[in-house]
Write a protein that holds these residues in place. Structure first.
Motif, mmCIF file in Angstrom:
data_model
loop_
_atom_site.group_PDB
_atom_site.id
_atom_site.type_symbol
_atom_site.label_atom_id
_atom_site.label_comp_id
_atom_site.label_asym_id
_atom_site.label_seq_id
_atom_site.Cartn_x
_atom_site.Cartn_y
_atom_site.Cartn_z
ATOM 1 N N PRO A 49 -3.366 1.954 -0.773
ATOM 2 C CA PRO A 49 -2.694 2.570 -2.027
ATOM 3 C C PRO A 49 -3.563 3.376 -2.834
ATOM 4 N N GLY A 50 -2.795 3.971 -3.706
ATOM 5 C CA GLY A 50 -3.322 5.038 -4.540
ATOM 6 C C GLY A 50 -2.970 6.193 -4.642
ATOM 7 N N THR A 61 6.463 7.065 -6.822
ATOM 8 C CA THR A 61 5.941 6.092 -5.872
ATOM 9 C C THR A 61 6.471 6.181 -4.588
ATOM 10 N N LEU A 62 5.910 5.595 -3.575
ATOM 11 C CA LEU A 62 6.303 5.519 -2.444
ATOM 12 C C LEU A 62 5.707 4.146 -1.801
ATOM 13 N N THR A 63 6.439 3.508 -0.843
ATOM 14 C CA THR A 63 5.887 2.168 -0.358
ATOM 15 C C THR A 63 6.115 2.163 1.257
ATOM 16 N N GLU A 70 2.110 22.056 -7.248
ATOM 17 C CA GLU A 70 1.540 20.730 -7.120
ATOM 18 C C GLU A 70 2.348 19.470 -7.925
ATOM 19 N N ALA A 71 2.347 18.450 -7.264
ATOM 20 C CA ALA A 71 2.830 17.296 -7.855
ATOM 21 C C ALA A 71 2.302 15.985 -7.326
ATOM 22 N N ASP A 72 2.205 15.072 -8.365
ATOM 23 C CA ASP A 72 1.592 13.849 -8.023
ATOM 24 C C ASP A 72 2.604 12.667 -7.683
ATOM 25 N N PHE A 73 1.907 11.691 -6.914
ATOM 26 C CA PHE A 73 2.662 10.484 -6.495
ATOM 27 C C PHE A 73 1.811 9.428 -6.288
ATOM 28 N N ARG A 74 2.148 8.155 -6.026
ATOM 29 C CA ARG A 74 1.323 7.101 -5.739
ATOM 30 C C ARG A 74 1.898 6.201 -4.739
ATOM 31 N N LEU A 75 1.102 5.774 -3.637
ATOM 32 C CA LEU A 75 1.528 4.837 -2.756
ATOM 33 C C LEU A 75 0.959 3.253 -3.376
#
Length: 721
Positions: free
Chosen positions: A699-700, A618-620, A715-720
């Motif tokens: 966000p998402g 995740t990132l913020t 590829e790689a996945d992350f969320r805001l």
């Protein structure tokens, strides 16, 4: 704040003198020019008087220190207040030392070298007396039928913006007043000229404001943020209004929202062209609408000088509108130190040593080599120095390798491919030249000469492509394949059964039907500039390893256009798990994707990518994340890889592109060497324009992709959050 000096000049000027400052004319109108007086017809048709010429504010197309000095001295002697001319010209990809066309420079992905090329162009232009260049062109391009794609750096807003800033820095330096070897940059064409319908030059543009802001405006804004002193209006309409008379675009967006207070100039004849566009009844109305839109300089038409004085006298417009335009022009002249040194920069003696110097040509050669893109190689390249090579085709011994907008360059002194290959081979006799055909003409005798040369060769290299006039301004083409004569030559050479490589000279992505599938190797050389032949020989013989990557996609066929990597998905995407075979968004005869995608380019070595590793899932807004990937040179040759980072917003408030370039890194690796490349992803990189035109992130879920092209990624996945 307005300088006291320019205010003093303004206060001394009559209305007619003010209006004449807004007039830009070509060289032959002016006293002191070599061809002065040879423009009697056009001068008469424009209705220009000698007094108006003596008070004109700028001249275009003048180059060469001696002539500049003669024109400027004559002008100062005849101008009542001694106000100097601004000398402007199209120095797009070099002055006398010609660099690759901008689309090719984009394929280098080398911002530092791009800036250096603009710096050298500025140095040569400035010592020859030029003050302003009509560059960079930062129009986003997605339709290769449009000839002017050669003047852009490609289809990606982010990359275009970086190159726009690099060019502006190179042209202008840090201080135009004190750096007399720099020129002011004029960013063009404002706005969205690259979306001309059907790829037809000067044609209509119609797009949403959301798409305008998302894709087409970033390049211009980046150039202005870098300090570009001028902006040129585009020929096209936007929201049904030609740009040159578009108050919303020029006054509201450019001047009010963006705060641009520099000079706005029309393109050639664009003020008067408001009449055929159908928004002005006559020249009087064209002058009114252009000035109201904020256009300061009228290039090569005379609507302003004929009608602004009477429009002011009648109270239709206030004189302060004229004053604002004049002040901006005078302020640029003052910023460049022209009131103190009106002969700024021009130096015939220094010109002879600076222009086309060996140092400058060496940079052109390096950039040309980095700009070429290896599109295919089935082990044929690099060539062996002992191999007998037949170099065949209309570009085997052609100087037409500079490309459009190289009017001060010399085809005669350009490094030709044939001579360069003969010098690079172990013996000059190893390389035999034959034309084979013309650019678009097939002659049996030429074909027979080519066949004879091919018989004695181990390898065939075909030098094919477009003549320079086939692209550039007014160079739109509905069929972007090679001319049939060249395809026929290729077909005949293929029948000989010998290893065959193709080198392409062109200003646009081509439909490579009958080329890519027939050749064993294909090198896209574009129009590579003054040292092009030497740079290509360096690549063909392995002195330099190809590293260029495409910044504009190549289509399977013209019917696919526009085709680009950062497109939207549909509700029925091809390949979806639950999709029916037929009822999806697709062509029945070609794939949806381009033949050769954005970011694509081969090397004489190979690179392997590991799986991207994220510092967090995740990132913020406050806490970015780091992503790293191991890149390994798995071949036996040292090479440079351009590592590309793309991101996709999986669910936005409006539809988001399938992927967007967000960062890249050039990395040089020795054989067997592995290196970890790291990028930071922050919240600002995830922002976009929403339906209400607000700019922010949501966000998402997001997907990041890292690889050697937009197609070949890990590829790689992350969320805001």
């Amino acid at each position: 704040m307005t300088n006291w000096l320019v205010t003093e000049y303004l206060n001394k000027m009559t209305l007619e003198e003010k209006v004449a400052q807004l007039l830009q004319l070509a060289v032959p109108f002016f006293k002191g020019a070599k061809d002065s007086g040879q423009i009697t017809g056009p001068m008469k048709s424009l209705g220009i008087t000698e007094e108006q010429i003596d008070n004109a504010g700028s001249v275009l197309g003048l180059a060469g220190a001696e002539e500049v000095l003669a024109v400027q001295k004559a002008h100062l002697a005849n101008n009542r207040l001694g106000i100097p001319l601004l000398i402007m010209a199209d120095i797009v990809h070099g002055f006398k030392t010609i660099f690759p066309v901008p689309l090719a420079i984009g394929c280098s992905w080398d911002l530092e070298l791009a800036e250096k090329s603009a710096e050298i162009a500025a140095r040569e232009a400035a010592v020859s007396g030029i003050h302003v260049t009509f560059a960079p062109m930062v129009d986003l391009v997605r339709d290769p039928r449009w000839g002017r794609v050669m003047e852009s750096t490609g289809e990606d807003p982010y990359l275009n913006s970086l190159f726009a800033q690099a060019f502006v820095r190179g042209f202008q330096g840090d201080d135009l007043r004190n750096e007399r070897d720099r020129v002011a940059a004029c960013v063009k064409h404002f706005a969205a000229y690259g979306l001309a319908e059907g790829g037809r030059d000067y044609n209509t543009v119609d797009l949403s404001e959301l798409k305008l802001r998302e894709s087409y405006l970033p390049g211009y804004k980046a150039a202005l943020d870098a300090g570009a002193e001028m902006v040129m209006t585009s020929f096209n309409t936007l929201d049904g209004i030609p740009a040159t008379g578009n108050r919303k675009l020029m006054r509201k967006l450019l001047r009010e929202e963006w705060g641009f207070d520099g000079v706005l100039i029309s393109d050639w004849g664009a003020v008067k062209e408001l009449i055929p566009h159908g928004v002005a009844e006559d020249e009087r109305e064209a002058a009114l609408k252009a000035l109201q839109a904020g256009v300061d300089i009228e290039m090569m038409t005379s609507c302003y000088v004929h009608y602004l004085p009477e429009l002011v006298a009648e109270g239709v417009i206030e004189e302060k509108l004229v004053d604002e335009a004049v002040l901006r022009i005078l302020e640029l002249k003052e910023k460049m130190g022209l009131f103190e040194q009106p002969l700024r920069g021009a130096d015939p003696e220094l010109e002879r040593t600076v222009v086309y110097s060996s140092e400058h040509r060496a940079v052109s050669r390096e950039l040309a080599a980095k700009s070429c893109v290896l599109l295919k190689n089935d082990g044929l390249l690099p060539l062996g120095r002992q191999q007998r090579v037949a170099l065949i085709g209309p570009f085997a011994d052609s100087g037409d390798i500079l490309g459009p907008w190289s009017w001060t360059g010399s085809q005669e002194t350009a490094a030709r491919l044939g001579a360069a290959m003969q010098a690079a081979s172990a013996e000059a006799s190893n390389v035999t030249l034959a034309a084979g055909c013309g650019i678009d003409t097939f002659e049996k005798a030429l074909a027979q000469e080519a066949a004879a040369a091919a018989e004695a060769a181990d390898v065939l290299v075909l030098a094919l492509g477009e003549a320079s006039e086939m692209s550039g301004e007014a160079g739109s083409r509905s069929d972007i394949r090679l001319p049939q004569a060249q395809l026929e030559l290729l077909r005949r050479m293929k029948q000989l059964g010998k290893p065959l490589a193709v080198v392409l000279f062109n200003g646009r992505p081509l439909d490579l039907s009958g080329v890519l599938d027939e050749a064993d190797a294909v090198l896209e050389a574009w129009f590579p500039g003054s040292e092009g032949g030497l740079a290509i020989a360096d690549l063909l013989y392995g002195n330099v390893n190809p590293s260029g990557k495409l910044t504009m996609s190549f289509p399977y066929s013209t019917g696919q256009i526009p085709v680009y990597y950062n497109s939207f998905n549909t509700g029925r995407p091809q390949g979806a798990p639950d999709a029916q075979v037929r009822y999806v968004s697709q062509y029945l005869d070609v794939p949806n994707e381009p033949l050769l995608p954005f970011g694509y380019g081969l090397s004489y070595t190979t690179f392997a990518y590991g799986q991207p590793k994220l510092s967090s899932a995740t990132l913020t807004a406050e806490q970015p994340l780091q992503v790293s990937v191991a890149v390994t040179n798995t071949g036996s040759t040292a090479g440079t890889e351009i590592v590309q980072l793309y991101i996709r917003d999986m669910a936005g408030e409006v539809v988001r592109p399938l992927k967007e370039l967000k960062a890249f890194s050039r990395v040089e690796l020795a054989p067997g060497e592995s290196r970890t490349i790291s990028f930071e992803i922050n919240e600002a990189m995830l922002r976009y324009y929403h339906s209400d035109l607000s700019f922010g992130s949501d966000p998402g879920a997001f997907k990041l992709m890292i690889g050697g092209s937009s197609r070949d990624v890990q590829e790689a996945d992350f969320r805001l959050v």
